[in-house]
Design an enzyme around this catalytic site. Structure first.
Site, mmCIF file in Angstrom:
data_model
loop_
_atom_site.group_PDB
_atom_site.id
_atom_site.type_symbol
_atom_site.label_atom_id
_atom_site.label_comp_id
_atom_site.label_asym_id
_atom_site.label_seq_id
_atom_site.Cartn_x
_atom_site.Cartn_y
_atom_site.Cartn_z
ATOM 1 N N CYS A 129 -0.932 -6.878 3.691
ATOM 2 C CA CYS A 129 -0.586 -5.487 4.025
ATOM 3 C C CYS A 129 -1.212 -5.030 5.344
ATOM 4 C CB CYS A 129 -0.998 -4.568 2.879
ATOM 5 S SG CYS A 129 -2.658 -4.865 2.281
ATOM 6 N N SER A 159 -5.425 1.898 -3.354
ATOM 7 C CA SER A 159 -4.219 1.453 -4.069
ATOM 8 C C SER A 159 -3.866 0.019 -3.704
ATOM 9 C CB SER A 159 -3.043 2.396 -3.821
ATOM 10 O OG SER A 159 -2.912 2.674 -2.450
ATOM 11 N N HIS A 251 -3.100 2.348 4.660
ATOM 12 C CA HIS A 251 -4.151 1.668 5.432
ATOM 13 C C HIS A 251 -4.065 2.108 6.902
ATOM 14 C CE1 HIS A 251 -4.735 -0.783 1.991
ATOM 15 N NE2 HIS A 251 -4.420 -1.968 2.453
#
Ligand code: A2P
Length: 340
Positions: A129, A159, A251
Site C-alpha cells: 500500500c 486500518s 497513508h
C-alpha cells in the site's frame, strides 16, 4: 457484457469489505459472488448490491466455478490457497506480499505498468500500500526526469493492520479519555496493546512489519524492491522509514527524490497535475496540502508540498497521501480485474 463469478477471501475484513464496495461502485460485471472468511465469521451476512450473502468458511472447494478471486486474508492464507485457486482455474489477485517478487508474477499498478498483466499465469499481485501510494506521484516524475534514488518516511494508518487494529486505537483513545491520561501521565501503563507492541493512541511506532538483519523492516524494503519491478527500473534505490501513526485511514509519505535530469517545481507540478489517479493539492499559502482526512474514502491520491530539495542535486521533495484501503489495496485490485 460478460459477467464473472467472483470470490473474495477475507470478505469480512477491512480490505475485503472495501473490495465489495468498490466492485459495486464501479459496476464490475459480477454474475455471482462468494464471500469467504474463516470459521469465526462463517454464516455472517455480507451485503452486496441488494443482496445479503452468507459468508462461507474457506475450504479447498471454495474456488469451484470461480473465475476471479481476490485474496485479502493475510500472507499465510494466500500462501496456502492461491495455488488451490489457480489449480481450480480461477485467476487470483493477491493482496499479500507472498508472491509479489516472484519473477513470473506480474505486480501491477494499472496507471504505471498495466501491460504487465498480459504475461500472467493465473496470479497477479497487488503492490504494498505505501509503495503504491508513493509511486502514484514518483512514477510520473520519473517519466519526466528519470529517478535515481529516494529517501522517504511513511505515516501509516492503523486500518492497514486490519479491523483489530482499528478497534485497538479506538479502545486506547477511550481508555485515555476515561482515565484523563491526556493530562500528562503515561499512557503505556493503562493501554492494552495487542496488535502492536506498544500503545498506538497518542504515539508513533517506527516499526511496520518485521525487522530484517539490515535494520530495515520488511515494509521499508518494499518501496525499493517492488518499485524496481513496477517501474522496470532495476537500479532504483529507496531508503525508507515506515511509521505507524494513530490515524484511522489513509497513508502519507514524505519523499525526497533525486533525478538524472534538472528539475523545476513548475515542471514537476505540471507533470503531477496531469498524472492519472493523482490530484495536485499544493497551495501552502492557503494551508492546502494533502492530508489523510482529505483522502480517506477517495479513489485518487493527492500530492503537494512540492519543492526543490536542498540536499540533492536535481532533487524534489513532496508529500503524497492516499487511501491505503482503496488505491493501496481494494481499488487497485479491482482495477487489475478490470484490465483482465
Ligand atoms: P474472519 O472475519 O473470519 O476473521 P482484517 O485484515 O480486517 O483483520 O481481516 C482479515 C480477513 O481475513 C477477515 O475476513 C478474516 O475472516 C479473514 N481470515 C483470517 N484468517 C482466516 C482463515 N484462517 N481462513 C479464512 N479467512 C481468514
Amino acid at each position: 457484457m460478460k459477467a464473472y463469478h467472483i470470490a473474495v477471501v477475507g470478505a469480512t475484513g477491512a480490505v475485503g469489505q472495501e473490495l465489495l464496495r468498490v466492485l459495486e461502485r464501479r459496476n464490475f460485471p459480477v454474475a455471482s459472488l462468494r464471500a469467504i472468511s474463516s470459521a469465526r465469521s462463517a454464516g455472517k451476512s455480507i451485503r452486496f448490491r441488494d443482496h445479503s450473502i452468507p459468508s462461507e468458511e474457506l475450504a479447498d472447494s471454495s474456488f469451484d466455478k470461480i473465475e476471479i478471486v481476490f485474496f485479502s486474508a493475510g500472507g499465510e492464507i494466500s500462501r496456502k490457497y492461491v495455488p488451490v485457486a489457480c489449480q481450480a482455474d480461477a485467476i487470483a489477485i493477491d493482496n499479500s506480499s507472498v508472491f509479489r517478487m516472484e519473477p513470473h508474477v506480474p505486480l501491477v499498478i494499472p496507471e504505471i505498468n498495466a501491460e504487465d498483466v498480459r504475461g500472467h499465469r493465473g496470479l497477479i499481485a497487488n503492490p504494498n500500500c505505501t509503495t503504491a501510494i508513493a509511486l502514484m506521484a514518483l512514477y510520473p516524475l520519473h517519466r519526466a526526469f528519470g529517478v535515481r534514488r529516494t529517501f522517504a518516511a511513511s505515516y501509516q494508518a492503523v486500518s492497514g493492520s486490519g479491523g483489530r487494529a482499528i478497534n485497538e486505537l479506538t479502545q486506547q483513545v477511550k481508555d485515555a479519555a476515561q482515565e484523563s491520561l491526556v493530562s500528562g501521565s503515561r499512557t503505556d501503563r493503562q493501554a492494552t496493546p495487542r496488535v502492536y507492541p506498544h500503545p498506538i493512541a497518542f504515539n508513533l511506532l517506527p516499526h511496520v512489519d518485521s525487522f530484517l538483519e539490515s535494520g530495515y523492516t520488511k515494509e521499508e524494503m518494499k518501496m525499493q524492491n517492488e518499485g524496481r519491478k513496477i517501474m522496470h527500473l532495476p537500479q532504483f534505490r529507496a531508503s525508507v522509514t515506515c511509521v505507524r501513526v494513530p490515524v484511522y485511514r489513509a497513508h502519507s509519505v514524505a519523499v525526497s527524490a533525486e533525478f538524472e535530469r534538472p528539475v523545476s517545481v513548475e515542471h514537476a507540478r505540471e507533470v503531477l497535475a496531469k498524472a492519472p489517479g493523482l490530484e495536485l493539492v499544493d497551495e501552502p499559502q492557503n494551508n492546502r496540502y494533502p492530508m489523510p482526512l482529505r483522502v480517506a474514502g477517495k479513489d485518487n491520491c493527492e500530492v503537494g508540498r512540492v519543492r526543490v530539495d536542498c540536499a540533492f542535486e536535481n532533487g524534489l521533495s513532496f508529500w503524497v497521501s492516499g487511501d491505503q484501503l482503496l488505491k493501496g489495496a481494494a481499488l487497485n485490485a479491482v482495477q487489475i480485474a478490470e484490465l483482465l
